[in-house]
Design an enzyme around this catalytic site. Structure first.
Site, PDB file in Angstrom:
ATOM      1  N   HIS A 153       0.828  -1.217   0.000  1.00 24.65           N
ATOM      2  CA  HIS A 153       0.000   0.000   0.000  1.00 24.65           C
ATOM      3  C   HIS A 153       0.857   1.259   0.000  1.00 24.65           C
ATOM      4  O   HIS A 153       0.374   2.340   0.343  1.00 24.65           O
ATOM      5  CB  HIS A 153      -0.949   0.006   1.207  1.00 24.65           C
ATOM      6  CG  HIS A 153      -1.680  -1.283   1.398  1.00 24.65           C
ATOM      7  ND1 HIS A 153      -1.239  -2.273   2.247  1.00 24.65           N
ATOM      8  CD2 HIS A 153      -2.815  -1.757   0.817  1.00 24.65           C
ATOM      9  CE1 HIS A 153      -2.063  -3.318   2.186  1.00 24.65           C
ATOM     10  NE2 HIS A 153      -3.026  -3.026   1.334  1.00 24.65           N
TER      11      HIS A 153
HETATM   12  S1  FES Z   1       1.698  -0.506   3.341  1.00 24.40           S
HETATM   13 FE1  FES Z   1       0.125  -1.891   3.770  1.00 24.40          FE
HETATM   14  S2  FES Z   1       1.150  -3.662   4.407  1.00 24.40           S
HETATM   15 FE2  FES Z   1       2.718  -2.251   4.007  1.00 24.40          FE
END
Ligand code: FES
Length: 188
Positions: A153
């Site tokens: 993410h």
């Molecule tokens: S940014 Fe979501 S698991 Fe690493």
């Protein structure tokens, strides 16, 4: 005598009989207690960590071959751990950050051992949802803050593995560790 014949007279039922029943009860409870102990002991000994588990609870890493700017991944308690030899430039970059601006304020000094501040040892587990960030492997992208980048993410960590951007709430966790010599680190 009735007592000698082993027959319970009313007197015996009220006196010795009671004592006999008490004895039988105590014996039964004691036997249950002993049985309980003998049952509990194997349970406790089963709950104690086995030699395998104890061995896994710490890991020793020879860091002598890790050059400045390089990192290695190892497994600690079934999770990845990153061991990184920071360059002087990466140390400088980490130190010049105003920690009061950080989401999880920590200095490089707090995240390393005195006299070994070039050795950054962290779990390789993103603090958002647990993906393994990139940046420890040869040629892997390190993200815009030059530490680690989580592709799940988009969390970006700096050269002290502190969270700088993205959804992760915390810095990469520093596990317990110690230097057993200048070239060996014991993690755990
Ligand atoms: S940014 Fe979501 S698991 Fe690493």
């Amino acid at each position: 005598m009735a007592q000698d014949a082993g027959i319970d007279t009313p007197a015996a039922a009220g006196g010795e009989g009671v004592r006999r029943r008490d004895f039988i009860n105590i014996a039964a409870v004691s036997a249950a207690g002993i049985g309980g102990v003998s049952l509990v002991y194997p349970l406790i000994s089963q709950m104690a960590p086995s030699a395998d588990v104890l061995a896994e609870s710490s890991t020793e890493v020879d860091i002598s071959a890790i050059q400045p700017g390089q990192a290695v991944k190892r497994i600690f308690r079934k999770q990845p751990v990153f061991i990184r030899n920071l360059t002087p430039a990466e140390i400088e970059e980490a130190k010049k950050v105003d920690v009061t601006t950080l989401r999880d304020p920590e200095t490089l000094e707090q995240r390393t051992k005195e006299g070994h501040e070039n050795w950054l040892i962290t779990m390789g587990v993103c603090t958002h949802l647990g993906c393994v960030p990139l940046g420890a492997g040869e040629g892997e992208v390190k993200g815009e803050f030059h530490g680690y980048f989580c592709p799940c993410h988009g969390s970006a960590y700096d050269t002290a593995a502190r969270i700088r951007k993205g959804p992760a709430p915390k810095n990469l966790q520093v596990p317990p560790y110690e230097f057993t010599s200048d070239t060996v680190v014991k993690i755990g």
